[in-house]
Design a protein around this motif. Structure first.
Motif, PDB file in Angstrom:
ATOM      1  N   GLU A  47      18.884  35.677  16.497  1.00 16.54           N
ATOM      2  CA  GLU A  47      18.067  36.887  16.525  1.00 16.54           C
ATOM      3  C   GLU A  47      17.415  37.072  17.906  1.00 16.54           C
ATOM      4  O   GLU A  47      17.350  38.185  18.436  1.00 16.54           O
ATOM      5  N   ILE A  48      16.951  35.973  18.490  1.00 18.95           N
ATOM      6  CA  ILE A  48      16.354  36.035  19.823  1.00 18.95           C
ATOM      7  C   ILE A  48      17.399  36.452  20.849  1.00 18.95           C
ATOM      8  O   ILE A  48      17.156  37.312  21.699  1.00 18.95           O
ATOM      9  N   LEU A  49      18.582  35.843  20.761  1.00 24.46           N
ATOM     10  CA  LEU A  49      19.648  36.191  21.705  1.00 24.46           C
ATOM     11  C   LEU A  49      20.003  37.669  21.614  1.00 24.46           C
ATOM     12  O   LEU A  49      20.243  38.321  22.631  1.00 24.46           O
ATOM     13  N   GLU A  50      20.028  38.194  20.403  1.00 27.57           N
ATOM     14  CA  GLU A  50      20.378  39.604  20.221  1.00 27.57           C
ATOM     15  C   GLU A  50      19.360  40.508  20.918  1.00 27.57           C
ATOM     16  O   GLU A  50      19.701  41.557  21.455  1.00 27.57           O
ATOM     17  N   ARG A  51      18.093  40.087  20.934  1.00 21.54           N
ATOM     18  CA  ARG A  51      17.049  40.908  21.544  1.00 21.54           C
ATOM     19  C   ARG A  51      17.037  40.825  23.067  1.00 21.54           C
ATOM     20  O   ARG A  51      16.628  41.783  23.733  1.00 21.54           O
ATOM     21  N   VAL A  52      17.458  39.686  23.636  1.00 21.02           N
ATOM     22  CA  VAL A  52      17.269  39.505  25.079  1.00 21.02           C
ATOM     23  C   VAL A  52      18.556  39.483  25.889  1.00 21.02           C
ATOM     24  O   VAL A  52      18.527  39.679  27.108  1.00 21.02           O
ATOM     25  N   ASP A  53      19.693  39.251  25.245  1.00 21.94           N
ATOM     26  CA  ASP A  53      20.935  39.039  25.985  1.00 21.94           C
ATOM     27  C   ASP A  53      21.360  40.300  26.738  1.00 21.94           C
ATOM     28  O   ASP A  53      21.687  41.319  26.127  1.00 21.94           O
ATOM     29  N   GLU A  54      21.350  40.222  28.067  1.00 21.87           N
ATOM     30  CA  GLU A  54      21.754  41.323  28.952  1.00 21.87           C
ATOM     31  C   GLU A  54      20.950  42.596  28.719  1.00 21.87           C
ATOM     32  O   GLU A  54      21.450  43.704  28.864  1.00 21.87           O
ATOM     33  N   LYS A  55      19.675  42.429  28.372  1.00 25.02           N
ATOM     34  CA  LYS A  55      18.773  43.565  28.205  1.00 25.02           C
ATOM     35  C   LYS A  55      17.594  43.391  29.155  1.00 25.02           C
ATOM     36  O   LYS A  55      17.062  42.297  29.281  1.00 25.02           O
ATOM     37  N   PRO A  56      17.180  44.457  29.841  1.00 24.42           N
ATOM     38  CA  PRO A  56      16.103  44.323  30.828  1.00 24.42           C
ATOM     39  C   PRO A  56      14.753  44.069  30.190  1.00 24.42           C
ATOM     40  O   PRO A  56      14.368  44.764  29.246  1.00 24.42           O
ATOM     41  N   PRO A  57      14.000  43.055  30.682  1.00 26.62           N
ATOM     42  CA  PRO A  57      12.631  42.838  30.194  1.00 26.62           C
ATOM     43  C   PRO A  57      11.688  43.855  30.826  1.00 26.62           C
ATOM     44  O   PRO A  57      11.977  44.405  31.878  1.00 26.62           O
ATOM     45  N   SER A  58      10.543  44.091  30.191  1.00 24.94           N
ATOM     46  CA  SER A  58       9.603  45.054  30.755  1.00 24.94           C
ATOM     47  C   SER A  58       8.266  44.433  31.153  1.00 24.94           C
ATOM     48  O   SER A  58       7.547  44.990  31.961  1.00 24.94           O
ATOM     49  N   TYR A  59       7.932  43.275  30.567  1.00 22.94           N
ATOM     50  CA  TYR A  59       6.708  42.558  30.934  1.00 22.94           C
ATOM     51  C   TYR A  59       5.434  43.362  30.678  1.00 22.94           C
ATOM     52  O   TYR A  59       4.435  43.161  31.337  1.00 22.94           O
ATOM     53  N   ARG A  60       5.438  44.267  29.729  1.00 17.52           N
ATOM     54  CA  ARG A  60       4.255  45.093  29.524  1.00 17.52           C
ATOM     55  C   ARG A  60       3.354  44.557  28.423  1.00 17.52           C
ATOM     56  O   ARG A  60       2.142  44.652  28.506  1.00 17.52           O
TER      57      ARG A  60
END
Length: 273
Positions: A47-60
């Motif tokens: 589930e974590i991989l699905e949320r972060v894999d090759e997706k830009p973080p925003s740090y907000r």
């Protein structure tokens, strides 16, 4: 032998080429399947991989910063695999993640948009209009990931050593060209230096992941580097206490032999999450 990284546009058939290339070279292909296999040892779930894999973080928000920590941990998987050698790192900004290494062959696969649509629709048995929409979204997401996280244009040709138009070349010809390029003596010459640099990259990434998981993720900016096990922390925090906390946290990370502090305190009231 050389570490190979692969960047690809959706619909180019790059994955099939990567699998065949790995088979011929007897390399390990580090793709989504391999990452999912290794992820539990790093505390990452599917589930974590699905949320972060090759997706830009925003740090907000706090949640965003936690996702950035997960992304840093996923990058540790890539770096640890690279350390073992004889690997193909598939996607995930690998060419930028290890850009300081000199034994890396950076490969990219492209093709005209409509050619990608036709091949993807045929392979997945879907309507061409749906294929167009999926490819547009993929291009936007992957390009955004590289731009946001590595501050680079995904299409910049100077970031790659070999670029193949899969509409114009056969899989066999591309694979043979990559194999020949991977045996370049200059890549072999850089192996020893690159392995030392890679060890420092791994340590710096461990520190980054731990800082992002801590309360210090609210700090304004961190720049983390490592040389021979000595970690340098630069950037800005909000209090002297945060400097001490960051130093102690970095010292606790495996592989760190010492920490040099170049952090500055900057008076700044953060926006509420």
């Amino acid at each position: 032998m050389a570490i190979i990284t692969i960047s690809r546009e959706m619909g180019t058939g790059a994955y099939a080429i990567a699998k065949e290339l790995a088979k011929k070279l007897k390399y390990t292909l580090v793709d989504r399947v391999k990452i999912e296999e290794l992820a539990p040892a790093y505390g990452l779930t599917p589930e974590i991989l699905e949320r972060v894999d090759e997706k830009p973080p925003s740090y907000r928000t706090a949640e965003d910063r936690l996702q950035a920590a997960h992304l840093a941990t996923m990058e540790l998987i890539l770096l640890d695999c690279a350390k073992k050698g004889n690997v193909i790192l598939y996607g995930r900004g690998a060419q930028d993640l290890i850009k300081v290494l000199t034994n890396v062959l950076r490969v990219r696969f492209i093709a005209p948009f409509e050619d990608r649509v036709e091949k993807f629709a045929e392979r997945e048995w879907i309507d061409p209009d749906l294929a167009r929409e999926l490819i547009r979204r993929s291009d936007h997401q992957l390009g955004g990931f590289i731009h946001f996280y590595f501050n680079r244009d995904w299409n910049d040709p100077l970031a790659y050593d070999l670029i193949f138009n899969t509409e114009a070349s056969s899989s066999h010809a591309m694979i043979e060209a990559i194999i020949a390029a991977s045996k370049d003596p200059r890549l072999k010459e850089g192996e020893e230096e690159s392995m030392a640099l890679l060890e420092d990259l791994i340590i710096a990434k461990r520190v980054e992941a731990e800082l992002l998981k801590s309360s210090l993720a609210r700090a304004l900016k961190f720049c983390i580097s490592c040389e021979d096990g000595v970690v340098t922390l630069a950037g800005h925090v909000q209090t002297e206490e945060e400097i001490e906390e960051a130093i102690e946290l970095a010292r606790s990370v495996e592989g760190v032999t010492d920490v040099e502090n170049e952090l500055d305190v900057l008076s700044y009231k953060p926006v509420k999450d």
